[in-house]
Write a protein that holds these residues in place. Sequence first.
Motif, PDB file in Angstrom:
ATOM      1  N   PRO A 112      37.858 -14.375  23.967  1.00  0.00           N
ATOM      2  CA  PRO A 112      39.133 -14.724  23.324  1.00  0.00           C
ATOM      3  C   PRO A 112      39.758 -13.539  22.568  1.00  0.00           C
ATOM      4  O   PRO A 112      40.971 -13.417  22.501  1.00  0.00           O
ATOM      5  CB  PRO A 112      38.753 -15.846  22.360  1.00  0.00           C
ATOM      6  N   LYS A 113      38.888 -12.651  22.041  1.00  0.00           N
ATOM      7  CA  LYS A 113      39.368 -11.481  21.302  1.00  0.00           C
ATOM      8  C   LYS A 113      38.409 -10.338  21.613  1.00  0.00           C
ATOM      9  O   LYS A 113      37.197 -10.497  21.497  1.00  0.00           O
ATOM     10  CB  LYS A 113      39.369 -11.775  19.807  1.00  0.00           C
ATOM     11  N   SER A 114      38.967  -9.183  22.006  1.00  0.00           N
ATOM     12  CA  SER A 114      38.109  -8.025  22.271  1.00  0.00           C
ATOM     13  C   SER A 114      38.800  -6.763  21.774  1.00  0.00           C
ATOM     14  O   SER A 114      40.027  -6.651  21.810  1.00  0.00           O
ATOM     15  CB  SER A 114      37.790  -7.915  23.760  1.00  0.00           C
ATOM     16  N   ARG A 115      38.017  -5.828  21.309  1.00  0.00           N
ATOM     17  CA  ARG A 115      38.570  -4.591  20.768  1.00  0.00           C
ATOM     18  C   ARG A 115      38.948  -3.653  21.903  1.00  0.00           C
ATOM     19  O   ARG A 115      38.201  -3.478  22.853  1.00  0.00           O
ATOM     20  CB  ARG A 115      37.546  -3.921  19.860  1.00  0.00           C
ATOM     21  N   TYR A 130      43.300  -4.931  19.185  1.00  0.00           N
ATOM     22  CA  TYR A 130      42.525  -6.001  19.811  1.00  0.00           C
ATOM     23  C   TYR A 130      43.331  -6.619  20.946  1.00  0.00           C
ATOM     24  O   TYR A 130      44.554  -6.712  20.874  1.00  0.00           O
ATOM     25  CB  TYR A 130      42.162  -7.082  18.784  1.00  0.00           C
ATOM     26  N   ARG A 131      42.639  -7.018  21.982  1.00  0.00           N
ATOM     27  CA  ARG A 131      43.247  -7.724  23.108  1.00  0.00           C
ATOM     28  C   ARG A 131      42.876  -9.199  22.943  1.00  0.00           C
ATOM     29  O   ARG A 131      41.718  -9.541  22.755  1.00  0.00           O
ATOM     30  CB  ARG A 131      42.716  -7.201  24.428  1.00  0.00           C
ATOM     31  N   TYR A 132      43.890 -10.059  23.042  1.00  0.00           N
ATOM     32  CA  TYR A 132      43.695 -11.507  22.906  1.00  0.00           C
ATOM     33  C   TYR A 132      44.069 -12.182  24.233  1.00  0.00           C
ATOM     34  O   TYR A 132      45.040 -11.771  24.869  1.00  0.00           O
ATOM     35  CB  TYR A 132      44.598 -12.073  21.797  1.00  0.00           C
ATOM     36  N   ASN A 134      45.776 -15.025  26.411  1.00  0.00           N
ATOM     37  CA  ASN A 134      47.011 -15.759  26.191  1.00  0.00           C
ATOM     38  C   ASN A 134      47.007 -17.030  27.049  1.00  0.00           C
ATOM     39  O   ASN A 134      47.992 -17.360  27.700  1.00  0.00           O
ATOM     40  CB  ASN A 134      48.207 -14.863  26.543  1.00  0.00           C
TER      41      ASN A 134
END
Length: 171
Positions: A112-115, A130-132, A134
């Motif tokens: 769900p969330k990654s750096r 961070y990449r979320y 969608n």
Amino acid sequence: MRKMTSAYANKMLRSLEEDKSYWTNKENESNTYVAAVNEEPVIPEYDYAEVAAKIEEIDEKICVIKHAVNLNNAMARVKVGEKEMSVDTILIRMAQLNKRKATLDYMRKQLPKSREEQRSYMSRNAVPEYRYINYDLDLIKKEYERVSEAIMEMQMALDQYNQTVLFDVDI
């Protein structure tokens, strides 16, 4: 005229392709030879007319079988779940669904969330990004399962059809 299943026709095609490969390899290996000026040449056995006739005969059989398979695939109807589909439509749809399944597989494996990785040497003092995702991860997982089940259902129907239904081949 012979009756055969699609599975048998495909095995026959593989066998014919192997035979053709044998004759083309024989031709490639035997159509020339090397000999030194002062030696008795060892001339391989090679008859162009024989090899060409064998390859032509095999190619004709391949054309006839593939045509019969293609006609059968276009005309035959197979029950997949509640629908009836032609074999060629099933093959097209399975290819589409396999591409979709690959996309869904990638999406379902995302956190769900990654750096985000910093790629520039000048970004030492930069604020981390961070990449979320969608999308609803549970929805993607369910969609992946649905697509997988649809592919499996089509494959099972196709396997049964290919093993049991006979059609005419003019060989």
